[in-house]
Design a protein around this motif. Structure first.
Motif, PDB file in Angstrom:
ATOM      1  N   GLU A 357     -47.809 -62.191  67.157  1.00 22.51           N
ATOM      2  CA  GLU A 357     -49.136 -61.855  67.691  1.00 22.51           C
ATOM      3  C   GLU A 357     -49.098 -61.570  69.188  1.00 22.51           C
ATOM      4  O   GLU A 357     -49.785 -60.675  69.693  1.00 22.51           O
ATOM      5  CB  GLU A 357     -50.098 -63.012  67.395  1.00 22.51           C
ATOM      6  N   ASN A 358     -48.274 -62.352  69.922  1.00 23.57           N
ATOM      7  CA  ASN A 358     -48.250 -62.181  71.377  1.00 23.57           C
ATOM      8  C   ASN A 358     -47.604 -60.868  71.832  1.00 23.57           C
ATOM      9  O   ASN A 358     -47.658 -60.531  73.008  1.00 23.57           O
ATOM     10  CB  ASN A 358     -47.547 -63.357  72.055  1.00 23.57           C
ATOM     11  N   ALA A 359     -47.009 -60.138  70.908  1.00 26.14           N
ATOM     12  CA  ALA A 359     -46.448 -58.836  71.290  1.00 26.14           C
ATOM     13  C   ALA A 359     -47.561 -57.866  71.650  1.00 26.14           C
ATOM     14  O   ALA A 359     -47.348 -56.911  72.386  1.00 26.14           O
ATOM     15  CB  ALA A 359     -45.606 -58.276  70.155  1.00 26.14           C
ATOM     16  N   ASP A 360     -48.756 -58.119  71.111  1.00 24.31           N
ATOM     17  CA  ASP A 360     -49.840 -57.189  71.439  1.00 24.31           C
ATOM     18  C   ASP A 360     -51.145 -57.933  71.737  1.00 24.31           C
ATOM     19  O   ASP A 360     -52.229 -57.435  71.453  1.00 24.31           O
ATOM     20  CB  ASP A 360     -50.043 -56.187  70.290  1.00 24.31           C
ATOM     21  N   LYS A 361     -51.028 -59.132  72.295  1.00 23.62           N
ATOM     22  CA  LYS A 361     -52.236 -59.914  72.581  1.00 23.62           C
ATOM     23  C   LYS A 361     -52.502 -59.941  74.076  1.00 23.62           C
ATOM     24  O   LYS A 361     -51.589 -60.118  74.877  1.00 23.62           O
ATOM     25  CB  LYS A 361     -52.060 -61.346  72.062  1.00 23.62           C
ATOM     26  N   LYS A 362     -53.774 -59.810  74.441  1.00 20.13           N
ATOM     27  CA  LYS A 362     -54.175 -59.924  75.849  1.00 20.13           C
ATOM     28  C   LYS A 362     -54.689 -61.337  76.094  1.00 20.13           C
ATOM     29  O   LYS A 362     -55.402 -61.880  75.253  1.00 20.13           O
ATOM     30  CB  LYS A 362     -55.254 -58.892  76.165  1.00 20.13           C
ATOM     31  N   HIS A 363     -54.342 -61.894  77.236  1.00 17.61           N
ATOM     32  CA  HIS A 363     -54.683 -63.296  77.493  1.00 17.61           C
ATOM     33  C   HIS A 363     -55.689 -63.495  78.623  1.00 17.61           C
ATOM     34  O   HIS A 363     -56.177 -64.607  78.823  1.00 17.61           O
ATOM     35  CB  HIS A 363     -53.407 -64.082  77.829  1.00 17.61           C
ATOM     36  N   ALA A 364     -55.981 -62.438  79.380  1.00 19.83           N
ATOM     37  CA  ALA A 364     -56.772 -62.617  80.608  1.00 19.83           C
ATOM     38  C   ALA A 364     -58.100 -63.322  80.370  1.00 19.83           C
ATOM     39  O   ALA A 364     -58.515 -64.157  81.163  1.00 19.83           O
ATOM     40  CB  ALA A 364     -57.027 -61.260  81.263  1.00 19.83           C
ATOM     41  N   ALA A 365     -58.764 -63.002  79.291  1.00 20.64           N
ATOM     42  CA  ALA A 365     -60.147 -63.459  79.110  1.00 20.64           C
ATOM     43  C   ALA A 365     -60.266 -64.893  78.619  1.00 20.64           C
ATOM     44  O   ALA A 365     -61.374 -65.369  78.346  1.00 20.64           O
ATOM     45  CB  ALA A 365     -60.864 -62.517  78.142  1.00 20.64           C
ATOM     46  N   GLY A 366     -59.152 -65.611  78.506  1.00 13.98           N
ATOM     47  CA  GLY A 366     -59.227 -66.972  77.958  1.00 13.98           C
ATOM     48  C   GLY A 366     -58.915 -68.051  78.971  1.00 13.98           C
ATOM     49  O   GLY A 366     -58.595 -67.772  80.124  1.00 13.98           O
TER      50      GLY A 366
END
Ligand code: BGC
Length: 694
Positions: A357-366
């Motif tokens: 999942e982390n290959a295409d997951k964005k984390h900024a908003a969390g």
């Protein structure tokens, strides 16, 4: 006359002209992120914004409702843990400059960061916002970071003072920690921020220390921060951290902020005004708070028309963020039969499969208050495809999922007409089943793609996300969630060379799959250019040079906060491990971690060729280390200097330096060290890899 004296004279003049209402307006929130202005005297409001990873989105003045404008999309910086993994003070400064200029560009006066709490346990949900388990590394990076921010006429606000190391029961937990431990572990970054960086503002912590709420603690704020360290800036409460009008009036807190919209009811609002009017509290105490704020406003040029304008989303900021991102990535393992697994050598026409999942997951908003509305955030999938262009095919399968999908949410409707309580229960049950089903499908899809897809390279990119690393929450254990260990093992049986990339804010257990893993890369939440930085490292365009700013324990019980002290308890938490935090405990008790503090590999090899030590002055010295790059790639190396703690039980970091060395060449690194002449220094490349003594 010195500038401080001038500022104070002007502040006192203004205070002399102010009404009690106007003064009270300046010392508490009149909006969620603002105090009140005094337009009649030309005094503006003070505008605050979170947080360490960028400037947070704007909220409605009275509600936690995002305004929803595109104007608050900003540069998203690598989190403080990632900055720490660079072990590069220049990049810490550059990160601070980006944050300060963007905060100013967004019209803010104070940026609520950096967070410098010590990572006492790998379970703390906010660890990604903090630098390290080590006070020396934390302070040496926090100082340039703060200076960078404050170059832009913006106040940094170092947080959360003090001993704020767990999220469980965070508003009330009473921390029992002795003074010597505070001095050795939990205070140094705050003290250095005050004395060396001249930080303009400090945020009190939510927790108590020995019965006193930190935001209104006479011991912490008056005796330690102001009297002992000479802090003359502004103390801001954490949002909702003040609990009593009388105590707050006496204590060294200047501004009360909160999360609720009943601004007049705050302890330092109407209740305080009434007590002053009734002569129960002296107005002089309030004048002192207002004085601190007015001096700060002058330091930031808020009153003289000479303030820097700032800017955000500049190309320079995005470039600086990429540089930090590149140096923060840590190579933990790299083996191979003939050649090492990494960097990948991708040839024209080859096919790559990314799984996880982390290959295409964005984390900024969390993550809580550190959330960022990023102007963009490159994922690893984007980064790899962008670098490889049309000469390679990059496919992606999710492999696992961290959460409930939209399809599951929709299933709620099927039971929505039945009895409320039961329907909630059965909805959860239904969701769980759906999730399990979805995970099984994703698992099988990934295995089938790896088995039948005829790929030249398969890479797993997983780890954690901000469901795990978030404010107000501590993980229950160190396990790698969402069925990833089984998936990694099964994939390794098909693709033995598959490199594993872990993205997260805290280490995870790896025992069940680490032995089969030939190449392992660790990346903390790495900002808007993180996906590109990772792709550069995987493809060998950048030689990794990050080092772990924390110990990666084999198991949770090896962490002193869990096996000696208490962590995550409600009511009271006792730091009985005292100063044996992180690697200090491991080295004192000869416990081997999975990967030690300070550890990180490179695509080249380095050799220490010579060490010179200069004489100490004022407990400080310098060590000059000559490093040879004996491998085939140019690269950067970090040299770490440790010394014995005075009780002789463990070694502690007291200096470090990073240097670029071209392949086949030598370079000197000059390292500032905190030590006297009679102290032995240990020079190495991790706490467990000491190469020389001097
Ligand atoms: C957090 C602070 C943050 C503040 C304002 C609090 O919940 O603990 O770190 O700056 O909220 O958002």
């Amino acid at each position: 006359m010195n500038q401080q004296a001038e500022y104070e004279i002007k502040a006192k003049q203004l205070i002399g002209e102010m009404t009690l209402d106007e003064k009270i307006g300046m010392i508490h929130g009149a909006e969620i992120f603002k105090t009140a202005a005094v337009p009649r005297l030309g005094i503006p409001a003070m505008a605050f914004s979170d947080g360490p990873c960028g400037v947070r989105q704007d909220f409605d003045p009275a509600h936690w409702q995002a305004i929803g404008t595109s104007r608050d999309e900003v540069s998203y910086l690598p989190c403080n843990s990632a900055i720490a993994a660079t072990w590069n003070t220049g990049l810490a400064k550059a990160s601070g400059e980006v944050l300060g200029e963007e905060a100013r560009g967004r019209g803010k006066d104070m940026i609520l960061g950096p967070g410098v709490n010590i990572k006492r346990s790998p379970l703390c949900g906010r660890n990604f916002e903090y630098f390290s388990e080590d006070p020396y590394l934390t302070k040496e990076l926090a100082v340039p970071f703060i200076k960078g921010v404050q170059n832009w006429d913006v106040s940094a606000c170092i947080k959360h003072f003090a001993a704020n190391n767990q999220e469980t029961d965070r508003l009330n937990v009473d921390t029992f920690v002795d003074d010597e431990t505070l001095e050795e572990i939990y205070y140094p970054a705050f003290e250095a921020a005050v004395k060396r960086a001249g930080v303009h503002s400090v945020m009190g912590a939510y927790n108590k220390i020995k019965g006193e709420h930190c935001c209104q603690s006479v011991t912490q704020l008056n005796k330690v921060l102001r009297k002992k360290w000479g802090f003359d800036g502004v103390v801001v409460s954490d949002w909702g951290g003040v609990h009593d009008t009388d105590i707050a009036a006496e204590a060294g807190i200047d501004v009360e902020m909160n999360v609720t919209d009943n601004f007049d009811d705050y302890y330092m609002a109407e209740p305080l005004k009434e007590k002053i009017k009734a002569k129960e509290i002296s107005e002089e105490l309030i004048d002192e708070k207002v004085l601190h704020i007015l001096v700060l406003m002058q330091r930031l040029h808020m009153l003289d028309g000479k303030r820097k304008a700032g800017a955000y989303n500049t190309r320079e900021h995005h470039d600086a963020i990429l540089k930090v991102g590149e140096e923060s990535i840590v190579l933990l393992k790299n083996e191979g039969k003939d050649d090492k697994v990494l960097p990948l050598n991708v040839k024209q026409g080859e096919k790559i499969l990314l799984i996880g999942e982390n290959a295409d997951k964005k984390h900024a908003a969390g993550g809580g208050s550190a959330e960022i509305k990023a102007f963009y955030e490159l994922t690893p999938l984007q980064g790899l495809q962008m670098l490889l262009g049309g000469n390679a095919t990059v496919d992606y399968v999710q492999g696992y999922t961290s959460g409930a999908s939209e399809a599951q949410d929709a299933s709620w409707q099927a039971t929505s007409l039945t009895d409320q309580e039961n329907s909630e229960e059965s909805r959860k049950e239904e969701q769980k089943k759906q999730l399990e089903k979805e995970r099984k499908e994703l698992y099988e899809q990934a295995i089938s793609a790896a088995r039948n897809g005829n790929y030249d390279h398969v890479i797993f990119i997983g780890g954690l996300n901000h469901d795990e690393d978030q404010e107000g929450y501590d993980r229950k254990d160190m396990s790698l969630p969402y069925g990833q260990p089984e998936l990694i093992n099964e994939l390794h049986s098909l693709c033995p060379d598959m490199p594993v990339v872990m993205i997260g804010g805290n280490p995870v257990e790896m025992d069940s799959w680490i032995d089969n893993t030939k190449a392992l890369v660790w990346m903390f939440y790495n900002g808007m250019e993180g996906g590109k930085a990772l792709a550069e490292v995987l493809l060998g365009h950048i030689n990794p040079s990050g080092k772990l700013p924390v110990s990666f324990y084999k198991k949770l019980e090896d962490c002193s906060a869990h096996c000696v002290g208490e962590f995550g308890t409600e009511g009271e938490v006792h730091y009985t491990e005292k100063d044996e935090v992180g690697y200090r405990y491991l080295t004192a008790h000869n416990i081997k971690p999975l990967f030690p503090f300070g550890y990180g590999l490179s695509y080249t090899e380095f050799k220490i060729d010579g060490i010179k030590r200069l004489l100490s002055v004022d407990h400080k010295t310098q060590v000059v280390v000559t490093i040879e790059n004996t491998g085939k790639a140019d690269g950067k190396e970090v040299i770490e200097v440790y010394k014995d703690h005075k009780n002789g039980k463990y070694r502690k970091l007291c200096g470090f330096g990073k240097v670029n060395v071209a392949a086949g060449y030598f370079a000197d690194v000059v390292i500032d060290v905190e030590a006297d002449d009679d102290e032995t220094l240990y020079i190495g490349t991790s706490v467990d890899d000491i190469k020389a003594k001097i």
